[in-house]
Design a protein around this motif. Structure first.
Motif, mmCIF file in Angstrom:
data_model
loop_
_atom_site.group_PDB
_atom_site.id
_atom_site.type_symbol
_atom_site.label_atom_id
_atom_site.label_comp_id
_atom_site.label_asym_id
_atom_site.label_seq_id
_atom_site.Cartn_x
_atom_site.Cartn_y
_atom_site.Cartn_z
ATOM 1 N N LEU A 1 -21.556 -25.770 14.831
ATOM 2 C CA LEU A 1 -21.475 -24.573 15.361
ATOM 3 C C LEU A 1 -21.756 -23.484 14.385
ATOM 4 O O LEU A 1 -22.614 -22.333 14.917
ATOM 5 C CB LEU A 1 -20.113 -24.175 16.024
ATOM 6 N N THR A 2 -21.307 -23.620 13.333
ATOM 7 C CA THR A 2 -21.593 -22.805 11.933
ATOM 8 C C THR A 2 -23.184 -22.795 11.668
ATOM 9 O O THR A 2 -23.725 -22.019 11.539
ATOM 10 C CB THR A 2 -20.749 -23.213 10.651
ATOM 11 N N TYR A 3 -23.715 -24.227 11.461
ATOM 12 C CA TYR A 3 -24.834 -24.226 11.149
ATOM 13 C C TYR A 3 -25.999 -23.553 12.414
ATOM 14 O O TYR A 3 -26.689 -22.842 11.772
ATOM 15 C CB TYR A 3 -25.297 -25.831 11.300
ATOM 16 N N LYS B 1 -32.988 -15.354 11.480
ATOM 17 C CA LYS B 1 -34.199 -14.862 11.787
ATOM 18 C C LYS B 1 -33.924 -13.990 13.252
ATOM 19 O O LYS B 1 -33.382 -14.488 14.058
ATOM 20 C CB LYS B 1 -35.697 -15.838 11.905
ATOM 21 N N GLU B 2 -34.848 -13.105 13.443
ATOM 22 C CA GLU B 2 -34.708 -12.135 14.416
ATOM 23 C C GLU B 2 -35.310 -12.825 15.797
ATOM 24 O O GLU B 2 -34.630 -12.945 16.822
ATOM 25 C CB GLU B 2 -35.608 -10.746 14.408
ATOM 26 N N GLY B 3 -36.520 -13.583 15.543
ATOM 27 C CA GLY B 3 -37.217 -14.161 16.711
ATOM 28 C C GLY B 3 -36.745 -15.553 17.164
ATOM 29 O O GLY B 3 -36.595 -16.074 18.272
ATOM 30 N N SER B 4 -35.726 -16.128 16.108
ATOM 31 C CA SER B 4 -35.232 -17.594 16.592
ATOM 32 C C SER B 4 -33.871 -17.433 16.960
ATOM 33 O O SER B 4 -33.078 -16.845 16.475
ATOM 34 C CB SER B 4 -35.412 -18.335 15.221
ATOM 35 N N SER B 5 -33.693 -18.237 17.774
ATOM 36 C CA SER B 5 -32.260 -18.265 18.431
ATOM 37 C C SER B 5 -31.933 -20.043 18.370
ATOM 38 O O SER B 5 -32.899 -20.618 18.695
ATOM 39 C CB SER B 5 -32.181 -17.692 19.923
ATOM 40 N N SER B 6 -30.652 -20.492 18.485
ATOM 41 C CA SER B 6 -30.361 -21.501 18.522
ATOM 42 C C SER B 6 -30.287 -22.040 20.081
ATOM 43 O O SER B 6 -30.053 -21.159 21.054
ATOM 44 C CB SER B 6 -29.224 -21.910 17.963
ATOM 45 N N HIS B 7 -30.673 -23.201 20.233
ATOM 46 C CA HIS B 7 -30.690 -23.622 21.834
ATOM 47 C C HIS B 7 -29.212 -23.802 22.220
ATOM 48 O O HIS B 7 -28.460 -24.108 21.695
ATOM 49 C CB HIS B 7 -31.357 -25.215 21.603
ATOM 50 N N PRO B 8 -29.026 -23.167 23.439
ATOM 51 C CA PRO B 8 -27.737 -22.842 24.072
ATOM 52 C C PRO B 8 -27.076 -24.260 24.366
ATOM 53 O O PRO B 8 -26.059 -24.151 24.177
ATOM 54 C CB PRO B 8 -28.043 -22.029 25.518
ATOM 55 N N GLY C 1 -29.479 -19.061 14.121
ATOM 56 C CA GLY C 1 -29.797 -18.125 14.934
ATOM 57 C C GLY C 1 -29.656 -16.960 14.499
ATOM 58 O O GLY C 1 -30.486 -16.017 14.883
ATOM 59 N N ALA C 2 -28.847 -16.449 13.472
ATOM 60 C CA ALA C 2 -28.981 -15.104 12.947
ATOM 61 C C ALA C 2 -29.777 -14.922 11.895
ATOM 62 O O ALA C 2 -29.866 -13.561 11.215
ATOM 63 C CB ALA C 2 -27.110 -14.875 12.640
#
Length: 84
Positions: free
Chosen positions: A21-23, A31-38, A28-29
């Motif tokens: 969860l930390t990783y 880069k603005e465009g990249s997010s972690s997969h839900p 996700g935080a």
């Protein structure tokens, strides 16, 4: 719901879940465009919850499928033709 995993196993699950969860949060935080997969975030949260309640649904499913219903083993029956 009866606990089906041990204390050490639950501590490992909690540690692994928080690490994942930390990783994923940092990833996700960053880069603005990249997010972690839900789905990955939900899997990490599930590991934390499994460790806290000491119950794993997949382990319970495996144990229920592996147990014999009547307590005695039966040989595996093959349907072979008799003219062999």
């Amino acid at each position: 719901m009866k606990p089906n995993i041990g204390l050490i196993n639950s501590m490992i699950r909690i540690t692994a879940g928080f690490s994942m969860l930390t990783y994923l949060t940092i990833r996700g935080a960053r880069k603005e465009g990249s997010s972690s997969h839900p789905l990955l975030i939900m899997m990490a949260s599930l590991k934390i919850a499994e460790g806290i309640v000491r119950f794993c649904p997949l382990t319970a499913l495996y144990e229920s499928a592996a147990l014999e219903t009547d307590g005695k083993e039966e040989p595996w029956a093959q349907n072979l033709p008799d003219d062999a």
